[in-house]
Design a protein around this motif. Structure first.
Motif, mmCIF file in Angstrom:
data_model
loop_
_atom_site.group_PDB
_atom_site.id
_atom_site.type_symbol
_atom_site.label_atom_id
_atom_site.label_comp_id
_atom_site.label_asym_id
_atom_site.label_seq_id
_atom_site.Cartn_x
_atom_site.Cartn_y
_atom_site.Cartn_z
ATOM 1 N N UNK A 544 0.837 -1.193 0.000
ATOM 2 C CA UNK A 544 0.000 0.000 0.000
ATOM 3 C C UNK A 544 0.880 1.254 0.000
ATOM 4 N N UNK A 545 0.306 2.316 -0.588
ATOM 5 C CA UNK A 545 1.014 3.602 -0.603
ATOM 6 C C UNK A 545 0.184 4.579 0.231
ATOM 7 N N UNK A 546 0.800 5.087 1.319
ATOM 8 C CA UNK A 546 0.111 5.935 2.289
ATOM 9 C C UNK A 546 0.797 7.290 2.342
ATOM 10 N N UNK A 554 8.144 13.008 16.631
ATOM 11 C CA UNK A 554 8.285 11.718 17.273
ATOM 12 C C UNK A 554 7.190 10.762 16.824
ATOM 13 N N UNK A 555 5.946 11.246 16.813
ATOM 14 C CA UNK A 555 4.825 10.396 16.386
ATOM 15 C C UNK A 555 4.956 10.042 14.906
ATOM 16 N N UNK A 560 5.920 6.018 10.780
ATOM 17 C CA UNK A 560 6.660 5.590 9.581
ATOM 18 C C UNK A 560 7.338 4.251 9.810
ATOM 19 N N UNK A 561 7.938 4.091 10.995
ATOM 20 C CA UNK A 561 8.642 2.842 11.287
ATOM 21 C C UNK A 561 7.673 1.667 11.309
ATOM 22 N N UNK A 569 4.405 1.554 1.759
ATOM 23 C CA UNK A 569 5.211 2.657 1.244
ATOM 24 C C UNK A 569 4.652 3.963 1.807
ATOM 25 N N UNK A 570 5.515 4.819 2.355
ATOM 26 C CA UNK A 570 5.065 6.002 3.069
ATOM 27 C C UNK A 570 5.787 7.230 2.565
ATOM 28 N N UNK A 571 5.004 8.298 2.284
ATOM 29 C CA UNK A 571 5.545 9.644 2.134
ATOM 30 C C UNK A 571 4.934 10.467 3.245
ATOM 31 N N UNK A 572 5.741 11.159 4.049
ATOM 32 C CA UNK A 572 5.240 11.884 5.208
ATOM 33 C C UNK A 572 5.440 13.374 5.037
ATOM 34 N N UNK A 573 4.588 14.127 5.689
ATOM 35 C CA UNK A 573 4.655 15.585 5.655
ATOM 36 C C UNK A 573 4.213 16.108 7.013
#
Length: 662
Positions: A544-546, A554-555, A560-561, A569-573
């Motif tokens: 999945x792509x999230x 921290x959260x 992500x971990x 699969x993760x892209x974070x902002x």
């Protein structure tokens, strides 16, 4: 120099005497004028009634006195008969007239003792009849008596006039007419019969005339006085009536004032009592809040302390390359984390319910699937404790209720879980929790009955307070947190027309009952997100792509971990601006957005979903993980896909799969 002389003008004597004469004439006319009746006929009638009642006794006494005087004249007649031979020839006729007079006056006296004598008309008729008869009899005696023995009878006639003017309290006009009639009759008889000598006649007429004039003046003044007295008494009575009415009104106002004062005093006392009760309630609430915080702090410190120790021990084991021991310690870390998360969520839920910052979302739904779902969720827990769960409800019958399905599901689950935890292991393998659905006309009752240890009556109210557990002074977390019934009580108190009841007996078990209003309109149930529905068609998270949006570093790193370990699969902002920058470079559409609700730049989850929709031109499922007490509205279905921090990994994974499948 000449001296000036002043001339004093003397008033004319003729003018002075003329004025005095007119005053005398006016006074004489006033004295001899008949009193006028009252202009108001009703007042005249009342006066006559009062006059008759007022003088009835006086008239009766005057009649008795007149009878004695009339009878006393017998001595005069006997004396005249013994002294004058001429009188002996008419003695018998004189005595006859005298006796007739005694009878007439006696009858009048007897009639005066009747009750009707108080009526003015009746009394006047009786008295006038007696006076007229007496005057006629005296005229007869004067006519019979020889001259010069007629004088005593003329004096008797004057006594009759004296009585009628002075004692009988007759009206002036009627009395004058009667007296004038007697004098005129005497003059006519004398002119016709010449039965009186000239000297006695002249003397008698002059005497009777003077007596009539004087008696008229006395009678006029007497009647005027009586009328004025009546008017004054009537005015006084009217004034008294007005005064009594004024006193009555004043008394009524006084009573109303006293009532108002008592009511005001009662209200003041009630207000003081209410303030004291509110203060006592506030103090009690503060004490309960302090106790609640103390209990929550104590219970949170225990798993946190254990968590730190386990983490330190696991780190030491990894340094020693002891993989088996480190895995065991990590499992304990997860257990401590789960206990702390459950406790934190329970405390947070109870805090939100008590603060009123959350409201139930009412739906009309079938109650039976909700109860079955709650039982199926708790079957593994019951099996582990050696407790069997049984359901009794009407078969193949839909029971439509109006409630919050999420809250009601938690209420039923908490009650079943409470029955399982407090099962009596000495009764194994007969430990049972019976869940019954009992329907009436307008309500339905869910009974959760266990055959566990039971609850003593002195604890029935205390068990609904936070962190209260019977026989768990050591705070064993395996026996629960002591918050389940508190949450049940808080939820039921906020749901309309819902009620919870408890019946228990030590050593025999307990019965918790929840009553819910029935909705007679069969409306399709709203989406409840039961475990059976959400469990279907759930796949794996790998691949999945999230798109993760979280402003807490921290959260964000921890999430992500975890997602990376699940193959996501993760892209974070950290903000909406960062999200827009990421959307410029991504190579595939996100399968899911996971975002915090409130971001540091003042943006919310609504802004994230709108930005994604604006950039990509399509809606992307969104899962909100927030620490806010409540979040409402928008294109995101927060009722279904909102999680409150902290969130367990199992629940997070489940909600991710449910959001993607939906």
């Amino acid at each position: 120099m000449k001296t000036k002389r002043f001339h004093v003008i003397q008033p004319a004597r003729s003018g002075r005497w003329g004025s005095t004469g007119r005053e005398l004439l006016s006074s004489l006319v006033e004295i001899l004028s008949f009193p006028r009746p009252f202009e108001d006929p009703e007042s005249e009638r009342e006066f006559l009634e009062d006059h008759g009642r007022r003088f009835a006794g006086f008239r009766r006494a005057a009649g008795i006195l007149g009878l004695f005087v009339w009878t006393g004249y017998i001595w005069v007649e006997f004396s005249s008969a013994s002294r004058y031979p001429a009188f002996r020839h008419v003695f018998s006729e004189e005595m006859l007239l005298r006796c007739i007079g005694i009878v007439v006056i006696g009858i009048a006296v007897a009639l005066s003792f009747r009750r009707s004598f108080v009526v003015e008309f009746t009394a006047r008729r009786v008295l006038f009849s007696a006076v007229s008869a007496s005057a006629a009899l005296l005229l007869g005696q004067i006519f019979i008596a020889p001259s010069p023995l007629q004088f005593p009878y003329l004096s008797g006639l004057s006594l009759v006039l004296f009585f009628q003017f002075g004692f009988l309290q007759l009206r002036a006009k009627s009395t004058f007419l009667l007296a004038a009639g007697v004098v005129i009759t005497l003059m006519i008889l004398q002119a016709m019969l010449r039965f009186l000598d000239e000297q006695n006649f002249v003397f008698g007429v002059i005497f009777l005339f003077n007596l009539t004039v004087i008696g008229l003046g006395v009678n006029v003044q007497s009647e005027r006085h009586v009328r004025e007295r009546f008017s004054a008494e009537k005015a006084l009575a009217l004034s008294n009536t007005h005064l009594k009415e004024a006193n009555a009104k004043l008394s009524a106002k006084h009573r109303a004032l006293e009532i108002a004062q008592r009511e005001q005093l009662s209200k003041t006392n009630a207000l003081i009592t209410l303030k004291e009760q509110q203060k006592a309630a506030a103090d009690e609430a503060n004490r309960e809040k302090s106790n609640f915080l103390a209990g929550a702090t104590h219970d949170l410190r225990q798993p946190m302390h254990a968590l730190n120790l386990y983490l330190e021990a696991a780190e030491e084991a990894l340094r020693k390359d002891d993989v088996v021991q480190s895995r065991r310690l990590v499992a304990q870390v997860r257990k401590s984390s789960t206990v702390m998360g459950n406790l934190f969520n329970a405390v947070l839920d109870l805090s939100k319910l008590d603060s009123g910052r959350v409201c139930p979302a009412y739906h009309v739904f079938d109650l039976t699937p909700l109860v079955r779902d709650a039982i199926e969720q708790l079957r593994p827990l019951a099996a582990a404790a050696g407790v069997s769960l049984r359901l009794r409800c009407p078969p193949n019958v839909s029971i439509w209720v109006r409630s919050d399905p999420h809250w009601l599901g938690r209420i039923v689950a908490n009650l079943i879980s409470n029955g399982v935890k407090y099962s009596d292991q000495e009764k194994a393998p007969r430990c049972t929790v019976l869940i019954g659905v009992v329907r009436s006309v307008n309500r339905v009752r869910i009974d959760v009955v266990d055959n566990g240890v039971g609850i003593a009556p002195q604890y029935w109210n205390a068990i609904f307070k936070p962190f209260f557990q019977i026989d768990n002074a050591e705070r064993d977390r395996d026996r629960g947190l002591g918050l389940g019934l508190s949450i049940v009580n808080a939820m039921v108190s906020m749901l309309d027309e819902h009620r919870v009841e408890l019946k228990s007996s030590e050593g025999r078990g307990s019965r918790f009952s929840v009553e819910i209003p029935i909705c007679h309109s069969q409306i399709l149930p709203s989406r409840q997100g039961s475990s059976e529905e959400s469990a279907t068609a759930l796949g794996e998270t790998a691949g999945l792509y999230v798109l993760l949006v979280e402003d807490d570093g921290l959260v964000r790193a921890a999430t992500e971990a975890l997602l990376a370990q699940w193959g996501v699969l993760v892209d974070s902002a950290s903000s909406v601006t960062h999200v827009e920058e990421l959307l410029e470079s991504i190579e595939r559409y996100p399968d899911l957005i996971i975002t915090d609700y409130q971001l540091h730049d003042g943006k919310t989850a609504h802004d994230v979903t709108e930005s994604v929709y604006r950039k990509l031109g399509r809606l992307v499922p969104c899962l909100v993980i927030t620490g806010e007490a409540s979040s409402t509205g928008g294109i995101v279905d927060y009722d279904q896909y909102t999680l409150i921090k902290p969130v367990t990994p199992e629940l997070l994974r489940k909600r991710i799969l449910e959001a993607i499948v939906a």
